[in-house]
Every structure is written in structure tokens, then in C-alpha cells.
Design a protein around this motif. Structure first.
Motif, PDB file in Angstrom:
ATOM      1  N   GLY A  88      42.087  36.840  47.451  1.00 44.46           N
ATOM      2  CA  GLY A  88      42.515  37.577  48.639  1.00 44.46           C
ATOM      3  C   GLY A  88      43.318  38.818  48.301  1.00 44.46           C
ATOM      4  O   GLY A  88      43.133  39.876  48.920  1.00 44.46           O
ATOM      5  N   ILE A  89      44.208  38.701  47.325  1.00 44.69           N
ATOM      6  CA  ILE A  89      44.982  39.872  46.901  1.00 44.69           C
ATOM      7  C   ILE A  89      44.045  40.946  46.353  1.00 44.69           C
ATOM      8  O   ILE A  89      44.183  42.137  46.663  1.00 44.69           O
ATOM      9  CB  ILE A  89      46.036  39.465  45.855  1.00 44.69           C
ATOM     10  CG1 ILE A  89      47.125  38.603  46.502  1.00 44.69           C
ATOM     11  CG2 ILE A  89      46.667  40.699  45.207  1.00 44.69           C
ATOM     12  CD1 ILE A  89      48.066  37.946  45.502  1.00 44.69           C
ATOM     13  N   CYS A  90      43.082  40.529  45.542  1.00 42.27           N
ATOM     14  CA  CYS A  90      42.127  41.496  44.990  1.00 42.27           C
ATOM     15  C   CYS A  90      41.341  42.183  46.096  1.00 42.27           C
ATOM     16  O   CYS A  90      41.151  43.415  46.071  1.00 42.27           O
ATOM     17  CB  CYS A  90      41.177  40.788  44.022  1.00 42.27           C
ATOM     18  SG  CYS A  90      41.972  40.123  42.545  1.00 42.27           S
ATOM     19  N   LEU A  91      40.875  41.417  47.071  1.00 46.02           N
ATOM     20  CA  LEU A  91      40.117  42.003  48.171  1.00 46.02           C
ATOM     21  C   LEU A  91      40.977  42.959  48.984  1.00 46.02           C
ATOM     22  O   LEU A  91      40.556  44.083  49.306  1.00 46.02           O
ATOM     23  CB  LEU A  91      39.571  40.891  49.067  1.00 46.02           C
ATOM     24  CG  LEU A  91      38.420  40.066  48.484  1.00 46.02           C
ATOM     25  CD1 LEU A  91      38.234  38.776  49.267  1.00 46.02           C
ATOM     26  CD2 LEU A  91      37.129  40.879  48.470  1.00 46.02           C
ATOM     27  N   LEU A  92      42.187  42.545  49.328  1.00 44.75           N
ATOM     28  CA  LEU A  92      43.078  43.403  50.118  1.00 44.75           C
ATOM     29  C   LEU A  92      43.390  44.703  49.391  1.00 44.75           C
ATOM     30  O   LEU A  92      43.493  45.762  50.017  1.00 44.75           O
ATOM     31  CB  LEU A  92      44.372  42.650  50.441  1.00 44.75           C
ATOM     32  CG  LEU A  92      44.263  41.612  51.562  1.00 44.75           C
ATOM     33  CD1 LEU A  92      45.460  40.672  51.539  1.00 44.75           C
ATOM     34  CD2 LEU A  92      44.163  42.305  52.919  1.00 44.75           C
ATOM     35  N   GLN A 113      50.958  29.225  50.452  1.00 42.65           N
ATOM     36  CA  GLN A 113      51.248  29.897  49.185  1.00 42.65           C
ATOM     37  C   GLN A 113      50.537  31.245  49.116  1.00 42.65           C
ATOM     38  O   GLN A 113      51.105  32.226  48.613  1.00 42.65           O
ATOM     39  CB  GLN A 113      50.833  29.011  48.019  1.00 42.65           C
ATOM     40  CG  GLN A 113      51.672  27.747  47.884  1.00 42.65           C
ATOM     41  CD  GLN A 113      51.246  26.878  46.725  1.00 42.65           C
ATOM     42  OE1 GLN A 113      50.054  26.723  46.454  1.00 42.65           O
ATOM     43  NE2 GLN A 113      52.212  26.305  46.029  1.00 42.65           N
ATOM     44  N   ALA A 114      49.313  31.294  49.624  1.00 42.36           N
ATOM     45  CA  ALA A 114      48.582  32.559  49.628  1.00 42.36           C
ATOM     46  C   ALA A 114      49.291  33.595  50.487  1.00 42.36           C
ATOM     47  O   ALA A 114      49.404  34.761  50.107  1.00 42.36           O
ATOM     48  CB  ALA A 114      47.158  32.332  50.129  1.00 42.36           C
ATOM     49  N   ARG A 115      49.776  33.176  51.647  1.00 43.08           N
ATOM     50  CA  ARG A 115      50.481  34.118  52.517  1.00 43.08           C
ATOM     51  C   ARG A 115      51.713  34.693  51.815  1.00 43.08           C
ATOM     52  O   ARG A 115      52.005  35.888  51.935  1.00 43.08           O
ATOM     53  CB  ARG A 115      50.877  33.444  53.830  1.00 43.08           C
ATOM     54  CG  ARG A 115      51.450  34.409  54.856  1.00 43.08           C
ATOM     55  CD  ARG A 115      51.804  33.727  56.157  1.00 43.08           C
ATOM     56  NE  ARG A 115      50.644  33.264  56.892  1.00 43.08           N
ATOM     57  CZ  ARG A 115      49.868  34.063  57.616  1.00 43.08           C
ATOM     58  NH1 ARG A 115      50.114  35.361  57.690  1.00 43.08           N
ATOM     59  NH2 ARG A 115      48.850  33.558  58.285  1.00 43.08           N
ATOM     60  N   GLU A 116      52.424  33.851  51.080  1.00 43.64           N
ATOM     61  CA  GLU A 116      53.577  34.342  50.329  1.00 43.64           C
ATOM     62  C   GLU A 116      53.139  35.336  49.262  1.00 43.64           C
ATOM     63  O   GLU A 116      53.819  36.341  49.015  1.00 43.64           O
ATOM     64  CB  GLU A 116      54.308  33.159  49.685  1.00 43.64           C
ATOM     65  CG  GLU A 116      54.991  32.241  50.688  1.00 43.64           C
ATOM     66  CD  GLU A 116      55.542  30.982  50.038  1.00 43.64           C
ATOM     67  OE1 GLU A 116      55.400  30.838  48.801  1.00 43.64           O
ATOM     68  OE2 GLU A 116      56.112  30.151  50.766  1.00 43.64           O
ATOM     69  N   GLY A 117      51.991  35.073  48.634  1.00 45.12           N
ATOM     70  CA  GLY A 117      51.465  36.009  47.644  1.00 45.12           C
ATOM     71  C   GLY A 117      51.070  37.338  48.260  1.00 45.12           C
ATOM     72  O   GLY A 117      51.319  38.400  47.679  1.00 45.12           O
ATOM     73  N   PHE A 118      50.454  37.303  49.437  1.00 47.24           N
ATOM     74  CA  PHE A 118      50.090  38.555  50.112  1.00 47.24           C
ATOM     75  C   PHE A 118      51.348  39.375  50.422  1.00 47.24           C
ATOM     76  O   PHE A 118      51.356  40.603  50.256  1.00 47.24           O
ATOM     77  CB  PHE A 118      49.337  38.256  51.407  1.00 47.24           C
ATOM     78  CG  PHE A 118      48.035  37.528  51.232  1.00 47.24           C
ATOM     79  CD1 PHE A 118      47.361  37.519  50.011  1.00 47.24           C
ATOM     80  CD2 PHE A 118      47.461  36.835  52.298  1.00 47.24           C
ATOM     81  CE1 PHE A 118      46.157  36.845  49.850  1.00 47.24           C
ATOM     82  CE2 PHE A 118      46.262  36.160  52.154  1.00 47.24           C
ATOM     83  CZ  PHE A 118      45.612  36.159  50.932  1.00 47.24           C
ATOM     84  N   ALA A 119      52.395  38.699  50.870  1.00 44.94           N
ATOM     85  CA  ALA A 119      53.638  39.402  51.177  1.00 44.94           C
ATOM     86  C   ALA A 119      54.242  39.986  49.906  1.00 44.94           C
ATOM     87  O   ALA A 119      54.728  41.136  49.897  1.00 44.94           O
ATOM     88  CB  ALA A 119      54.631  38.455  51.848  1.00 44.94           C
ATOM     89  N   ALA A 120      54.213  39.220  48.806  1.00 44.45           N
ATOM     90  CA  ALA A 120      54.756  39.711  47.542  1.00 44.45           C
ATOM     91  C   ALA A 120      53.973  40.927  47.040  1.00 44.45           C
ATOM     92  O   ALA A 120      54.527  41.795  46.351  1.00 44.45           O
ATOM     93  CB  ALA A 120      54.728  38.603  46.500  1.00 44.45           C
ATOM     94  N   ALA A 121      52.692  40.990  47.388  1.00 41.37           N
ATOM     95  CA  ALA A 121      51.870  42.132  46.992  1.00 41.37           C
ATOM     96  C   ALA A 121      52.069  43.335  47.901  1.00 41.37           C
ATOM     97  O   ALA A 121      51.484  44.399  47.672  1.00 41.37           O
ATOM     98  CB  ALA A 121      50.391  41.739  47.000  1.00 41.37           C
ATOM     99  N   GLY A 122      52.894  43.184  48.942  1.00 36.59           N
ATOM    100  CA  GLY A 122      53.233  44.307  49.810  1.00 36.59           C
ATOM    101  C   GLY A 122      52.402  44.430  51.065  1.00 36.59           C
ATOM    102  O   GLY A 122      52.474  45.462  51.743  1.00 36.59           O
ATOM    103  N   PHE A 123      51.639  43.400  51.415  1.00 34.45           N
ATOM    104  CA  PHE A 123      50.779  43.477  52.598  1.00 34.45           C
ATOM    105  C   PHE A 123      51.501  42.899  53.811  1.00 34.45           C
ATOM    106  O   PHE A 123      52.097  41.824  53.741  1.00 34.45           O
ATOM    107  CB  PHE A 123      49.471  42.732  52.363  1.00 34.45           C
ATOM    108  CG  PHE A 123      48.640  43.321  51.259  1.00 34.45           C
ATOM    109  CD1 PHE A 123      48.026  44.546  51.432  1.00 34.45           C
ATOM    110  CD2 PHE A 123      48.499  42.664  50.044  1.00 34.45           C
ATOM    111  CE1 PHE A 123      47.282  45.128  50.410  1.00 34.45           C
ATOM    112  CE2 PHE A 123      47.753  43.220  49.021  1.00 34.45           C
ATOM    113  CZ  PHE A 123      47.145  44.456  49.203  1.00 34.45           C
ATOM    114  N   ALA A 124      51.419  43.612  54.916  1.00 37.57           N
ATOM    115  CA  ALA A 124      52.026  43.146  56.162  1.00 37.57           C
ATOM    116  C   ALA A 124      51.303  41.889  56.647  1.00 37.57           C
ATOM    117  O   ALA A 124      50.114  41.706  56.364  1.00 37.57           O
ATOM    118  CB  ALA A 124      51.934  44.238  57.228  1.00 37.57           C
ATOM    119  N   PRO A 125      52.008  41.020  57.383  1.00 35.75           N
ATOM    120  CA  PRO A 125      51.358  39.802  57.897  1.00 35.75           C
ATOM    121  C   PRO A 125      50.098  40.081  58.696  1.00 35.75           C
ATOM    122  O   PRO A 125      49.168  39.252  58.704  1.00 35.75           O
ATOM    123  CB  PRO A 125      52.451  39.179  58.768  1.00 35.75           C
ATOM    124  CG  PRO A 125      53.734  39.680  58.194  1.00 35.75           C
ATOM    125  CD  PRO A 125      53.444  41.076  57.713  1.00 35.75           C
TER     126      PRO A 125
END
Length: 219
Positions: A88-92, A113-125
């Protein structure tokens, strides 16, 4: 999702140093993994995958997904198999800044856990819509012809169903990808590879990254 084969960020970083000049000395998939650049956010997501005994996409496959999302200027992407958020991080990271990832998994704990990773990568909810549940129950609720890319990394036995739903979800010119196409050949995977190769409405390629990334563009 299967068990993780990538045990640490240190191993990947060492491989990166060797991979830049390793042409002809490593298997294609190993070289693709070594060439990919991953940061601490992705390394942490991989560590969580190891702890959860699920296998994420390889670094090379992740880089390819990011490339495909960027090449299609993807605004809407659907993913089967959230895991801990590596793919998901790669796709985003490849999608448009206003793009939304819709990702489905039967394990809500992994999705947290994925949602926390997306946030850590700088993506808004608002950039990710995480839906828990079996993919073949969730996908029929998504809109026809509204997706630029569909990535399938779920149960190989359900691949035929994923393909049918993907063809409905994709706009013309959209891309469908299946992880694990070069893995140990389950009958369902072999049938999927054959079906996609012979489908009149698809332009396919089997890419030797990770366990094999089967990609096809919908005409």
C-alpha cells in the motif's frame, strides 16, 4: 498472504550496495530487490510483516507497483491483501497526490498496523480506505469502471474471482496485477496465468520480480 522471506532492513541495504554493479551475477529477482530503494517506513512495515508471519511484496515488486501507479497517473487503486501496508505504501507513493487507495483484508489487526504505516509515510487518513472482510464479498460493492489499477495479493484459489471483479472495476487502459505468479505452481495460479495470456481484452506481461508479478492492461 504467505510468510515473509525478507528478514531485515540491514540485509536489504547490503544487497543494495552489491546490486548496483551486480548485473549478470545475481538472479533477476535478487537484482531487482537490490536495486530498489526503501526507507525506514517500509523497513518497519516489513518487520511487522515478519512478526505477523505474512509475506509482503518484495522490494522489486514494490518498486514495480509504484512505477505502474505513477505510469497510469492512478487516482483510484484497489488492493486485495492489505497486510501491514508494504504494498500500500508503494502504491500510494506512485499515485497522484489526490489519489485514494481502497484496500481489503480479512484481518482488521493487520489493517490497523497498515494505517499506522501510511501515516508514518506522510499520507493523510483520507488517502486510504481500509475495508475489512473477504475480498469476494467486498469487491462487488465497489463501483464499475472507476479504478486505474487493481493489485491482487490474496488467496490464490480465488484468483479467477479476483480477475472477474478487476475487469469490472477497471476503466479502459487500467492495469490489473497479481502477486505470486512465479511461485510454486498451484493449479489456480497456472490457470490464471493462462487465462490472462489468452484474454482478448487484456495486454499481459509476466514480470520476474519477487515471486512473479503478472500484469495486464485492460483494452
Amino acid at each position: 498472504m504467505a510468510r515473509n522471506r525478507h528478514s531485515s532492513g540491514d540485509t536489504h541495504r547490503r544487497a543494495q550496495e552489491e546490486g548496483i554493479s551486480g548485473y549478470g551475477e545475481q538472479a533477476d529477482a535478487d537484482l531487482a530487490d537490490a536495486y530498489a530503494v526503501e526507507d525506514a517506513v517500509l523497513e518497519r512495515a516489513r518487520e511487522l510483516s515478519l512478526a505477523a508471519t505474512v509475506r509482503p511484496v518484495s522490494p522489486g515488486s514494490g518498486a514495480t507497483l509504484r512505477l505502474l501507479a505513477a505510469a497510469t497517473a492512478a487516482r483510484a487503486v484497489a488492493e486485495i491483501g492489505t497486510g501491514t501496508g508494504v504494498s500500500g505504501i508503494c502504491l500510494l507513493r506512485g499515485m497522484r497526490p489526490d489519489g485514494v487507495l481502497t484496500t481489503v483484508d480479512i484481518h482488521p489487526g493487520l489493517q490497523r498496523q497498515a494505517r499506522e504505516g501510511f501515516a508514518a509515510a506522510g499520507f493523510a487518513p483520507s488517502r486510504a480506505r481500509l475495508i475489512p472482510g473477504p475480498a469476494l464479498d467486498v469487491l462487488p460493492r465497489l463501483a464499475d469502471s472507476q479504478y486505474d489499477l487493481v493489485f491482487c495479493d490474496g488467496d490464490p484459489a480465488e484468483s479467477t474471482g479476483y480477475l472477474a471483479e478487476s475487469l469490472r472495476l477497471l476503466r479502459p487502459g487500467g492495469t490489473v496485477c497479481f502477486e505470486g505468479a512465479l511461485g510454486v505452481g498451484a493449479p489456480a495460479v497456472r490457470e490464471l496465468v493462462r487465462t490472462i495470456r489468452e484474454h482478448p481484452d487484456l495486454v499481459p506481461a509476466l514480470l520476474p520480480v519477487g515471486d512473479g508479478l503478472l500484469a495486464a492492461v485492460k483494452r
